[in-house]
Design an enzyme around this catalytic site. Structure first.
Site, short mmCIF file in Angstrom:
data_model
loop_
_atom_site.label_atom_id
_atom_site.label_comp_id
_atom_site.label_asym_id
_atom_site.label_seq_id
_atom_site.Cartn_x
_atom_site.Cartn_y
_atom_site.Cartn_z
N GLU A 110 0.82 -1.22 0.00
CA GLU A 110 0.00 0.00 0.00
C GLU A 110 0.86 1.27 0.00
OE1 GLU A 110 -4.24 -1.39 1.89
OE2 GLU A 110 -2.79 -0.58 3.31
N GLU A 144 -6.55 -7.79 -1.16
CA GLU A 144 -7.12 -7.87 0.18
C GLU A 144 -8.61 -7.63 0.08
OE1 GLU A 144 -5.31 -5.40 3.15
OE2 GLU A 144 -3.27 -6.04 2.66
#
EC number: 3.2.1.23
Length: 605
Positions: A161, A235
């Site tokens: 991320e 995710e």
């Protein structure tokens, strides 16, 4: 045995060994699951219809001190990945170096913070040098497990991320090169939430997305950014993590199933984060700080398909039915449930005050000014990473103590060993009583968990991080004790002859000891501490994690493999109030819940 063609992303669909392949993945973190339970959890994953395991790699556990590496026992990642292969699972590895994961400092070692100028997750030389040394060791362990070497790892994620951090455009190419120059040739991926997806990509690295709901056209947006590339939700948040003092987060099974079904119907690959959350044992939980510091609880149940203790939840059953439609053969049988036991309550037999425990700590450090825990000359000069730090100085008057918001994160304040009150992010001032002559001011500071996500990573030093004032004058002349409560400290505590048997009037803070006698093979259980306040629990030297009466967590998971037949030692460190017993339960109760699907989208970033 070497293979030729691994996971490829050359068209709108993944291929593996030249055949179309849909990734049905799930996350299990080996460091959050007792090693003795690894096989059980992986078998349940396979029986649910998943074909791929994903796991992070926590740098701060594998290199706890600079240059000292640990890939053994609970941290034997090679054994974990080989076990996945034996179970029939492929593996996507997420080695960081930053992993987020609701894990202290996002998995980065706290000794990096000894450098006052450090810029984490950038090409700052001190960070680059540390990453290079770590990857030298890590890649040597994982490279033989790559697909091309005959192993199960079909893809490797580059960092985590980074689009939401994005402080240095040279950093992600550096991490990619760290992997490739050390011989990693499998497919490389990045993963970002909606906020970070627009960050520039890298040649030859596939973008994936993290989400929980399909609003905002997230998957279409990803498809437009990478035309003719396979789509993946790296995710898919099957639940959410919990914060001390808030409700337990749940994501209802039917809501989750609807989204997972739609993702699969669109031909998009998926990874359930988490499939099995497990436990952030010890002091390893992270924290959020998007304007307000909020530490996370010890349980990482996550409302995942497999519960913290490995139970198959209604989510598991619904997902198994769904995933079975994507297999031509029947799924394996689900292993029988793990047996648990409700042991009889145990009575506290002895207690030892915090003050009597201090001579079992490392040699105290004298300093004119307060020193943050990471810069204390302990642990071979790697500083203190976790736990508590006690600061003591002499004062000659009462008045107003002002922390100037330099307490990280929470402190109990004592004058001549009598508790005066608490300092934290909200409370910065305390009135101190007047007395005659010299008095000892003691400040016991708890590191409640370093932030694991957001822009504040460089500011995660703990303890007292600057001057604190008494009547507007900075305090000086400190004696500082490191109370990281490692197993060696707990072992030394047990050798003390100063434990007291009068448990009716114990000194708090202090350590409380009980003995659990187990007949026959030990089984998993939960510890419950009604009537207690705040602290941590140790069983046979293992730190189970934190307890705090404010909840939402009121049960600590105690794995059976950490018990032994016969006598077991339980020690509770307690800050506030103690009871005379410890009780056990078969299941945990999460108390009041809040539905994450009804929360504003921005709160899940």
């Amino acid at each position: 045995m070497s293979r030729v063609e691994g996971l490829r992303a050359d068209s709108s669909q993944f291929t593996l060994e030249g055949e179309p392949f849909c990734i049905l993945g799930g996350s299990i973190h080996y460091f959050r699951v007792p090693r003795a339970h690894w096989e059980d959890r992986l078998l349940r994953m396979k029986a649910c219809g998943l074909n791929t395991l994903t796991t992070y790699v926590p740098w701060n556990l594998h290199e706890p001190e600079r240059g000292t590496f640990n890939f053994q026992d609970q941290l034997d990642i090679k054994a974990f990945i080989n076990l996945a292969a034996e179970t029939g699972l492929w593996v996507i590895l997420r080695p960081g170096p930053y992993i987020c994961a609701e894990w202290d400092l996002g998995g980065l070692p706290s000794w990096l913070l000894q450098d006052k100028d450090i810029q984490l997750r950038t090409t700052y030389p001190g960070f680059v040098n540390a990453v290079n040394l770590y990857f030298d060791k890590l890649v040597a362990v994982i490279k033989p497990l790559m697909f091309k070497e005959g192993g199960p790892i079909i893809a490797v994620q580059v960092e985590n991320e980074y689009g939401s951090y994005a402080k240095d455009e040279s950093y992600m190419p550096f991490v990619r090169n760290c992997l490739q120059t050390r011989g990693i040739k499998e497919l490389l991926l990045t993963s970002d939430n909606w906020e970070g997806l627009s960050y520039g990509g890298m040649e030859g690295v596939l973008k994936t997305i993290n989400l929980q709901r399909l609003s905002f056209g997230a998957i279409q947006h990803l498809a437009q950014m990478q035309p003719q590339k396979p789509l993946m939700v790296m995710e898919y948040w099957s639940g959410w993590f919990d914060i001390w003092g808030e409700h337990h987060h749940v994501f209802h099974a039917e809501d989750m199933l609807a989204v997972v079904s739609e993702i699969l119907e669109r031909g998009v690959s998926i990874n359930l984060y988490m499939f099995h959350g497990g436990t952030s044992f010890g002091f390893m939980n992270g924290a959020m700080d998007l304007g307000t510091y909020k530490p996370q609880i010890t349980s990482y149940d996550y409302d995942a398909p497999l519960s913290e203790a490995g139970d198959c939840t209604p989510k598991y059953q619904l997902l198994r039915t769904l995933f079975s439609q994507y297999h031509s053969k029947p799924l394996p049988e689900v292993p029988s449930p793990c047996e648990r036991r409700v042991y009889d309550p145990v009575t506290i037999q002895q207690h030892l005050s915090l003050w009597d425990s201090l001579h079992f700590t490392d040699k105290p450090f004298r300093s004119e000014r307060p020193v943050n825990m990471e810069n204390l000359p302990v642990n071979n000069n790697n500083g203190q990473s976790y736990g508590y730090t006690l600061y003591e100085t002499t004062i000659t008057t009462g008045g107003t103590l002002n922390s100037k918001n330099k307490i990280r994160d929470r402190a109990l304040v004592f004058v001549d060993r009598k508790c005066i009150g608490t300092l934290d992010y909200k409370t910065h001032e305390l009135p101190l009583p007047d007395g005659k002559g010299e008095m000892t001011l003691s400040i016991l500071v708890e590191n409640c968990g370093r932030v694991n996500y957001g822009k504040a990573l460089d500011e995660q030093r703990k303890g007292i991080v600057g001057d604190i004032l008494l009547n507007h004058t900075p305090l000086r002349g400190f004696i500082i004790f490191c109370l990281d409560m490692k197993p060696c400290f707990i072992k030394r505590l047990m050798s003390s002859d100063q434990w007291k048997s009068d448990v009716k009037s114990p000194s708090i803070p202090g350590f409380f000891q009980a003995r659990l006698y187990v007949e026959g093979p030990p089984k998993d259980t939960f510890i419950k501490l009604p009537g207690w306040g705040k602290g941590a629990v140790f069983v046979n030297g293992q730190n189970l994690g934190r307890h705090w009466f404010i909840g939402p967590q009121h049960f600590l998971y105690l794995p059976g493999p950490w018990l032994r037949s016969g006598e077991n030692q339980i020690i509770v460190f307690e800050e506030q109030k103690a009871d005379d017993k410890i009780i056990f339960a078969e299941n945990s109760d999460h108390g009041k819940t809040i539905d994450v699907y009804k929360l504003p989208f921005c709160t899940l970033l």
